[in-house]
Design a protein around this motif. Sequence first.
Motif, PDB file in Angstrom:
ATOM      1  N   ARG A   1      -7.046  17.798   3.602  1.00 41.61           N
ATOM      2  CA  ARG A   1      -7.925  17.434   4.728  1.00 41.61           C
ATOM      3  C   ARG A   1      -8.135  15.922   4.859  1.00 41.61           C
ATOM      4  O   ARG A   1      -8.741  15.466   5.819  1.00 41.61           O
ATOM      5  N   ARG A   2      -7.683  15.163   3.872  1.00 39.40           N
ATOM      6  CA  ARG A   2      -7.941  13.714   3.911  1.00 39.40           C
ATOM      7  C   ARG A   2      -7.153  13.024   5.010  1.00 39.40           C
ATOM      8  O   ARG A   2      -6.005  13.357   5.275  1.00 39.40           O
ATOM      9  N   ARG A   3      -7.806  12.012   5.643  1.00 40.08           N
ATOM     10  CA  ARG A   3      -7.141  11.207   6.663  1.00 40.08           C
ATOM     11  C   ARG A   3      -7.342   9.737   6.349  1.00 40.08           C
ATOM     12  O   ARG A   3      -8.321   9.364   5.715  1.00 40.08           O
ATOM     13  N   ASP A   4      -6.394   8.913   6.821  1.00 39.60           N
ATOM     14  CA  ASP A   4      -6.560   7.471   6.624  1.00 39.60           C
ATOM     15  C   ASP A   4      -7.411   6.902   7.758  1.00 39.60           C
ATOM     16  O   ASP A   4      -7.895   7.642   8.625  1.00 39.60           O
TER      17      ASP A   4
ATOM     18  N   VAL B   1       0.856  -1.190   0.000  1.00 44.41           N
ATOM     19  CA  VAL B   1       0.000   0.000   0.000  1.00 44.41           C
ATOM     20  C   VAL B   1       0.895   1.245   0.000  1.00 44.41           C
ATOM     21  O   VAL B   1       1.853   1.331   0.779  1.00 44.41           O
ATOM     22  N   ALA B   2       0.582   2.187  -0.888  1.00 45.87           N
ATOM     23  CA  ALA B   2       1.421   3.379  -1.035  1.00 45.87           C
ATOM     24  C   ALA B   2       1.530   4.137   0.282  1.00 45.87           C
ATOM     25  O   ALA B   2       0.590   4.169   1.078  1.00 45.87           O
ATOM     26  N   TRP B   3       2.659   4.773   0.481  1.00 44.04           N
ATOM     27  CA  TRP B   3       2.976   5.563   1.678  1.00 44.04           C
ATOM     28  C   TRP B   3       3.034   4.680   2.940  1.00 44.04           C
ATOM     29  O   TRP B   3       2.620   5.075   4.009  1.00 44.04           O
TER      30      TRP B   3
ATOM     31  N   ALA C   1       1.773  14.529 -12.336  1.00 38.80           N
ATOM     32  CA  ALA C   1       2.641  14.697 -13.509  1.00 38.80           C
ATOM     33  C   ALA C   1       1.848  15.188 -14.715  1.00 38.80           C
ATOM     34  O   ALA C   1       2.354  15.948 -15.537  1.00 38.80           O
ATOM     35  N   ALA C   2       0.591  14.770 -14.812  1.00 32.73           N
ATOM     36  CA  ALA C   2      -0.241  15.186 -15.944  1.00 32.73           C
ATOM     37  C   ALA C   2      -0.758  16.612 -15.762  1.00 32.73           C
ATOM     38  O   ALA C   2      -1.280  17.214 -16.696  1.00 32.73           O
ATOM     39  N   GLY C   3      -0.641  17.131 -14.545  1.00 35.71           N
ATOM     40  CA  GLY C   3      -1.134  18.481 -14.274  1.00 35.71           C
ATOM     41  C   GLY C   3      -2.636  18.522 -14.075  1.00 35.71           C
ATOM     42  O   GLY C   3      -3.230  19.592 -13.986  1.00 35.71           O
ATOM     43  N   SER C   4      -3.277  17.364 -13.976  1.00 35.34           N
ATOM     44  CA  SER C   4      -4.737  17.352 -13.819  1.00 35.34           C
ATOM     45  C   SER C   4      -5.164  17.293 -12.352  1.00 35.34           C
ATOM     46  O   SER C   4      -6.353  17.303 -12.053  1.00 35.34           O
ATOM     47  N   MET C   5      -4.190  17.242 -11.445  1.00 29.71           N
ATOM     48  CA  MET C   5      -4.526  17.236 -10.011  1.00 29.71           C
ATOM     49  C   MET C   5      -5.014  18.629  -9.613  1.00 29.71           C
ATOM     50  O   MET C   5      -4.255  19.586  -9.641  1.00 29.71           O
ATOM     51  N   THR C   6      -6.289  18.711  -9.282  1.00 30.54           N
ATOM     52  CA  THR C   6      -6.851  20.028  -8.942  1.00 30.54           C
ATOM     53  C   THR C   6      -7.455  20.023  -7.546  1.00 30.54           C
ATOM     54  O   THR C   6      -8.117  20.978  -7.141  1.00 30.54           O
TER      55      THR C   6
ATOM     56  N   ASP D   1       1.324   5.799  -5.752  1.00 32.92           N
ATOM     57  CA  ASP D   1      -0.068   5.694  -5.295  1.00 32.92           C
ATOM     58  C   ASP D   1      -1.094   5.692  -6.421  1.00 32.92           C
ATOM     59  O   ASP D   1      -1.939   6.576  -6.515  1.00 32.92           O
ATOM     60  N   GLU D   2      -1.034   4.651  -7.250  1.00 36.97           N
ATOM     61  CA  GLU D   2      -2.064   4.495  -8.276  1.00 36.97           C
ATOM     62  C   GLU D   2      -3.381   4.098  -7.628  1.00 36.97           C
ATOM     63  O   GLU D   2      -4.448   4.545  -8.020  1.00 36.97           O
ATOM     64  N   GLU D   3      -3.301   3.219  -6.635  1.00 37.95           N
ATOM     65  CA  GLU D   3      -4.523   2.598  -6.102  1.00 37.95           C
ATOM     66  C   GLU D   3      -5.327   3.524  -5.190  1.00 37.95           C
ATOM     67  O   GLU D   3      -6.534   3.336  -5.054  1.00 37.95           O
ATOM     68  N   GLY D   4      -4.667   4.454  -4.534  1.00 38.28           N
ATOM     69  CA  GLY D   4      -5.406   5.303  -3.592  1.00 38.28           C
ATOM     70  C   GLY D   4      -5.993   4.517  -2.433  1.00 38.28           C
ATOM     71  O   GLY D   4      -7.003   4.908  -1.848  1.00 38.28           O
ATOM     72  N   ALA D   5      -5.336   3.401  -2.088  1.00 39.64           N
ATOM     73  CA  ALA D   5      -5.938   2.484  -1.101  1.00 39.64           C
ATOM     74  C   ALA D   5      -5.998   3.097   0.303  1.00 39.64           C
ATOM     75  O   ALA D   5      -6.931   2.856   1.047  1.00 39.64           O
ATOM     76  N   ARG D   6      -5.005   3.906   0.660  1.00 34.52           N
ATOM     77  CA  ARG D   6      -4.963   4.407   2.031  1.00 34.52           C
ATOM     78  C   ARG D   6      -5.798   5.674   2.220  1.00 34.52           C
ATOM     79  O   ARG D   6      -6.423   5.857   3.253  1.00 34.52           O
ATOM     80  N   PHE D   7      -5.816   6.542   1.207  1.00 35.79           N
ATOM     81  CA  PHE D   7      -6.516   7.825   1.350  1.00 35.79           C
ATOM     82  C   PHE D   7      -7.681   8.004   0.370  1.00 35.79           C
ATOM     83  O   PHE D   7      -8.289   9.072   0.305  1.00 35.79           O
ATOM     84  N   GLY D   8      -7.981   6.960  -0.385  1.00 32.40           N
ATOM     85  CA  GLY D   8      -9.133   7.036  -1.289  1.00 32.40           C
ATOM     86  C   GLY D   8      -8.936   7.973  -2.465  1.00 32.40           C
ATOM     87  O   GLY D   8      -9.905   8.442  -3.059  1.00 32.40           O
ATOM     88  N   ARG D   9      -7.672   8.272  -2.834  1.00 32.16           N
ATOM     89  CA  ARG D   9      -7.428   9.137  -3.979  1.00 32.16           C
ATOM     90  C   ARG D   9      -6.506   8.383  -4.941  1.00 32.16           C
ATOM     91  O   ARG D   9      -5.306   8.305  -4.714  1.00 32.16           O
ATOM     92  N   SER D  10      -7.089   7.800  -6.016  1.00 36.57           N
ATOM     93  CA  SER D  10      -6.284   7.027  -6.961  1.00 36.57           C
ATOM     94  C   SER D  10      -5.500   7.940  -7.898  1.00 36.57           C
ATOM     95  O   SER D  10      -5.799   9.122  -8.006  1.00 36.57           O
ATOM     96  N   LEU D  11      -4.539   7.354  -8.604  1.00 33.92           N
ATOM     97  CA  LEU D  11      -3.769   8.023  -9.658  1.00 33.92           C
ATOM     98  C   LEU D  11      -3.079   9.284  -9.135  1.00 33.92           C
ATOM     99  O   LEU D  11      -2.995  10.288  -9.838  1.00 33.92           O
ATOM    100  N   PHE D  12      -2.572   9.223  -7.918  1.00 35.44           N
ATOM    101  CA  PHE D  12      -1.971  10.410  -7.302  1.00 35.44           C
ATOM    102  C   PHE D  12      -0.787  10.933  -8.123  1.00 35.44           C
ATOM    103  O   PHE D  12      -0.794  12.071  -8.599  1.00 35.44           O
ATOM    104  N   GLY D  13       0.229  10.090  -8.265  1.00 38.93           N
ATOM    105  CA  GLY D  13       1.467  10.546  -8.917  1.00 38.93           C
ATOM    106  C   GLY D  13       1.274  10.890 -10.384  1.00 38.93           C
ATOM    107  O   GLY D  13       1.816  11.888 -10.879  1.00 38.93           O
ATOM    108  N   SER D  14       0.483  10.076 -11.090  1.00 35.43           N
ATOM    109  CA  SER D  14       0.305  10.341 -12.519  1.00 35.43           C
ATOM    110  C   SER D  14      -0.549  11.582 -12.748  1.00 35.43           C
ATOM    111  O   SER D  14      -0.310  12.328 -13.697  1.00 35.43           O
TER     112      SER D  14
END
Length: 415
Positions: free
Chosen positions: A148-151, A28-30, A136-141, A120-133
């Motif tokens: 504010r997210r917590r595990d 699991v990422a992180w 890099a794509a600049g689509s993270m808004t 962190d493709e899966e977003g398993a710990r914080f419920g946010r998938s495709l984090f790194g990509s």
Amino acid sequence: MPLDPGRTVAELKELRELTGNEEGAQRVAWTDTWERARAWLREKLGGLPLEHEIDEAGNQWWTLRGASERAVLIGGHIDSVPNGGWLDGALNVVAGVEVVRRLAEDGQPAATVRLVDWADEEGARFGRSLFGSSAAAGSMTDQDELRRRRDGEGVALPEALAAHGVDLDRALEARRQLEGAAAYLELHIEQGPVLESLELPLGVVLGTFGVERHEIAFRGQAAHAGSTPMDKRRDALAGAAKLELEIREIARRVGDGAVCTMGGVVTRPGIVTSVVETAECLLDQRHLDATKLAEMLSNAEAASRRYAQEEGLEVEWERIWNIEPILFDEALISLADEAVGEVAGRSHRLPSGPLHDAAEVARAGVPTVMLFVQSLRGLSHTKLEDTREEHLELSVQALDRLADKAIGGVAGTAG
Ligand SMILES: [Zn+2]
């Protein structure tokens, strides 16, 4: 040294030993286990003439400089869901390691080749998938929301990232990584039953489905189950039930891989002695073609209004989430077909239901394609996830062929 696909299978098993337990994969990422997997990757590529870096979003990159600065990217993620399978995530990067090894041994390639392990493709710990990509794509808004997210244990996302050297405020600086990227290749297990049912080891992915997700509320009147005659009822569940059967017809009519799912219906008051007053339905519709997706949605809306009228109900739609279809690159799809044809005899083109890092890269404008390798029983995100070893080996060969063809295309020479 020639390509050794058997080594990829052996290394996947080694990684399973290192980062899994009797419940399955635990990368699991992180987490520390994820770091162990990332360090293991670095070791595997240690002796090669590669530049290594970890970017602002935690993505790990290895670069083999070529005659041209234009780069062919080979990517995937090594993180898994908790109690996950041995292949989702890991196959892409571990196969990429073998291809990069082969290319490095062959001397300077015509184009630069970069292997990326997305964070962190899966977003398993914080419920946010495709984090790194998405960074890099600049689509993270959604950085404000991510802050504010917590595990499950109450640890805040920025804290968890900081423990792994990532500053959320700077994650978008990873965007520079896609400058000069001329092609992006990703191999993944299918995670579905299509290739197995066709008895084909490999397929070429056309793109990822567009998705429309809605909550639909039918409202009628609660009334006593004993004293209300059948023809005097305004039964909200009747509207929901009719719609659930109709969405299957809609998907069948529209075709070309269309899927519609009513994943949940909550009825109120939800007791055995009352007619249902409200039925709240969750509807998920997917298609690779934006026009057909829109058609499925408007068909479902029209049907819901028809049923509401028939049953004396009100109906309300609320969008939960949507994403447009993301189509992969025509030229790369053709090269991927050739590569699959060469190693497996026959290729098959199919859409991807799940999203992948490749969708983010394609969204950023980088020509992209994915290869799918058959999944046994269509299972994934479970320790039961599996693929025949001979198919895994074929998938490494296909990725290797595809990399050569893409390098040829990018460098402007015959592939
Ligand atoms: Zn995956």
